[in-house]
Scaffold this active site. Structure first.
Site, PDB file in Angstrom:
ATOM      1  CD  GLN A 242     -13.585  76.256  -0.223  1.00  0.00           C
ATOM      2  OE1 GLN A 242     -13.931  76.877  -1.254  1.00  0.00           O
ATOM      3  NE2 GLN A 242     -14.054  76.617   1.202  1.00  0.00           N
ATOM      4  CD  GLU A 321     -17.972  79.859   4.413  1.00  0.00           C
ATOM      5  OE1 GLU A 321     -17.232  78.522   4.095  1.00  0.00           O
ATOM      6  OE2 GLU A 321     -17.465  81.807   3.969  1.00  0.00           O
ATOM      7  CG  ASP A 348     -27.113  76.688   1.167  1.00  0.00           C
ATOM      8  OD1 ASP A 348     -25.663  76.790   0.253  1.00  0.00           O
ATOM      9  OD2 ASP A 348     -28.216  77.031   1.118  1.00  0.00           O
ATOM     10  N   GLY A 349     -26.264  79.632   2.997  1.00  0.00           N
ATOM     11  CA  GLY A 349     -26.633  80.605   3.683  1.00  0.00           C
ATOM     12  C   GLY A 349     -27.902  80.956   2.693  1.00  0.00           C
ATOM     13  CG  ASP A 366     -17.379  88.851  -0.222  1.00  0.00           C
ATOM     14  OD1 ASP A 366     -17.170  88.404  -1.559  1.00  0.00           O
ATOM     15  OD2 ASP A 366     -16.586  88.753   1.363  1.00  0.00           O
ATOM     16  N   PRO A 374     -22.050  79.599  -6.984  1.00  0.00           N
ATOM     17  CG  PRO A 374     -22.597  79.464  -4.413  1.00  0.00           C
ATOM     18  CD  PRO A 374     -21.317  80.585  -5.405  1.00  0.00           C
TER      19      PRO A 374
END
Length: 528
Positions: A242, A321, A348-349, A366, A374
């Protein structure tokens, strides 16, 4: 061995070089388009579909027009001119790209097509020009047969596109901001134009290309460096995921991701919750008195993790994160402490939860944004994974951005329905009220028994959360939202983009606290 020697001795012709560079530039600009368009229109499947469609249309039109003109007009000089004109348009992108982008937002189009004018205006012309290159090069090819010439040209162009895709994705975007990436492709076009115009008889084309090259070098300093409408840019970069900016306005420092506010900190009072919705992160402490280990999926400016470390000395916080640059920026600009009770994981969570053997008392989701969610973090399979990683009385907290009712509520209601298939009790807390797009907090518990609101008020009065959450409890919605018309999100069908589509053009309302801890309201327009 002879074939290897021939390959080593091979030198591409100038038409082949032109086709290769056009492939590099067209694919590189296509990937760059996603980064330039996302801050204004989001990066949903509709935005990417528009980008791909516009590039294909512009290339096809260029192929067609170039094919008609190639027999009579193809020459090295005209090939050189095509790259010079492409570089000249890159100058326009660098100098006035943001102005052009903002000027295209007023077109009365359906929300799914909102990015179409911007993509067409910013990237249609240079892609159309690059489309001329292949038929011109085929006409100038040393291969006599039409089929052999065409196949050779398309193969070289495709190889160029592969190089452009990988180079832009893995090298340019992680290393440079968007203006400098555009500058790279502009200078590549200039160098190609000069190389094609090298013979003395077309020296004039080389001179024009060099002039455009000088304009390109000067273009990045033509803008107003370091200033935005939001405040003073302290730091900005393009990460692998991003566009990131840190912006100071007065005593407030805000983290922007793809042009949208994500986290904020009061420089004079770092412990203050700037955005009111972050106070709701403390609600789980009213539902149970057994929270010792917390996982935040999504870091941003680390507002929640920092406050948990301050308020709850016995709590250990893990944060996962996906963007390592966000973690670095949070440490440098948002005063994330080095603490033995804070463990930061980059990744990746969902993958982290799948791989870890640790269980938690509280998991906070969050990682959602108003335009980009996602999908793998929204499905029933993911919710089942979170429950497996929670203790028997554990709690899932999800920060959802949508409207509580009306067309813009589709994603919230689908997420509620999905969570409800896994957790026996789900509580809803709209943070603003009304039918505005806002942060809606979901508290899901693994306990079958529902906790009465009065019990929550009693625990709050007793100081169970260490901060007064009376106002937050007042926003509790007793009735479950209607969910018959929205799907349960699954790994094999999670239409998150279409569920978010009604948010486009709606006001996103965010309440903020001021220095006296009272609230005021700010709004933004939700993007595609």
């Amino acid at each position: 061995m002879s074939s290897l020697r021939r390959a080593a001795a091979y030198r591409p012709t100038r038409p082949e070089t032109a086709v290769f560079v056009s492939g590099v530039a067209s694919m590189g600009l296509e990937i760059l388009a996603g980064r330039l368009i996302a801050p204004q229109f989001g990066s949903s499947i509709y935005t990417w579909g528009t980008i791909i469609g516009v590039f294909l249309a512009a290339l096809s039109y260029g192929y067609w027009r170039g094919g008609k003109a190639a027999a009579e007009r193809a020459s090295l000089g005209r090939l050189s001119r095509l790259f010079t004109l492409t570089a000249a348009y890159v100058v326009v992108l660098v100098v006035a790209g943001d102005l052009l982008l903002r000027s295209t937002t007023a077109f009365p189009l359906p929300s799914r097509m909102a990015s179409l004018p911007a993509v067409a205006v910013l990237f249609g012309p240079p892609t159309y020009l690059l489309g001329y290159v292949s038929p011109y090069a085929a006409q100038l090819s040393e291969k006599r047969e039409t089929g052999a010439a065409s196949g050779h040209v398309y193969a070289v162009g495709t190889i160029g596109s592969i190089v452009g895709a990988f180079a832009t994705t893995y090298f340019l975007i992680p290393s440079l901001d968007t203006d400098l990436i555009a500058l790279v492709f502009g200078l590549l076009s200039v160098a190609t134009a000069v190389a094609l115009a090298y013979p003395v008889r077309i020296r004039g084309e080389a001179g024009k290309a060099l002039l455009v090259g000088l304009l390109l070098v000067a273009a990045p300093v033509a803008g107003t460096a370091g200033i935005t409408v939001e405040g003073r840019v302290v730091y900005e970069t393009e990460t692998a995921y991003q566009e990131l900016q840190v912006v100071d306005a007065g005593d407030e420092r805000t983290l922007y991701l793809d042009g949208q506010r994500h986290s904020a900190m009061d420089l004079s009072d770092p412990d203050r919750h700037v955005f009111t919705y972050t106070r709701y992160f403390h609600l789980p402490f009213l539902y149970t008195d057994d929270i010792d280990r917390v996982l935040f999926v999504g870091g941003g400016g680390f507002t929640g993790p920092k406050r948990f470390l301050d308020e709850y000395p016995n709590v250990t916080v893990d944060v996962v994160e996906i963007d390592p640059e966000v973690v670095r920026v949070a440490r440098e600009y948002f005063r994330v402490p080095d603490s033995p009770r804070l463990n930061v994981h980059v990744g990746d969570g969902r993958q982290f939860l799948r791989d870890t053997d640790r269980t938690y008392d509280l998991i906070v989701l969050d990682a959602y944004r108003q335009d980009k969610v996602p999908f793998q973090l929204t499905t029933r399979q993911f919710m089942e994974l979170t429950r497996e990683r929670l203790d028997s009385d554990g709690i899932l907290f999800a920060n959802v951005i949508a409207a509580p009712s009306g067309p813009a509520s589709d994603f919230y209601r689908a997420q509620y329905r999905t969570v409800r298939t896994v957790y026996p009790q789900v509580y809803t807390y709209p943070t603003v009220g009304g039918a505005f797009v806002q942060n809606i907090e979901l508290v899901a518990t693994a306990n079958d028994e529902r906790v009465p609101l009065e019990t929550l008020r009693e625990r709050n009065a007793a100081g169970a959360a260490n901060i007064d959450l009376s106002a937050e409890l007042d926003s509790h919605t007793a009735e479950a939202p209607p969910t018959d018309d929205v799907p349960v999100l699954r790994d094999d069908r999670a239409p998150v983009d279409s569920l978010l589509d009604p948010l486009v053009g709606q006001r996103y309302v965010v309440q903020r606290t001021n220095a006296t801890n009272t609230t005021n309201t700010t709004t933004a327009t939700a993007t595609a």
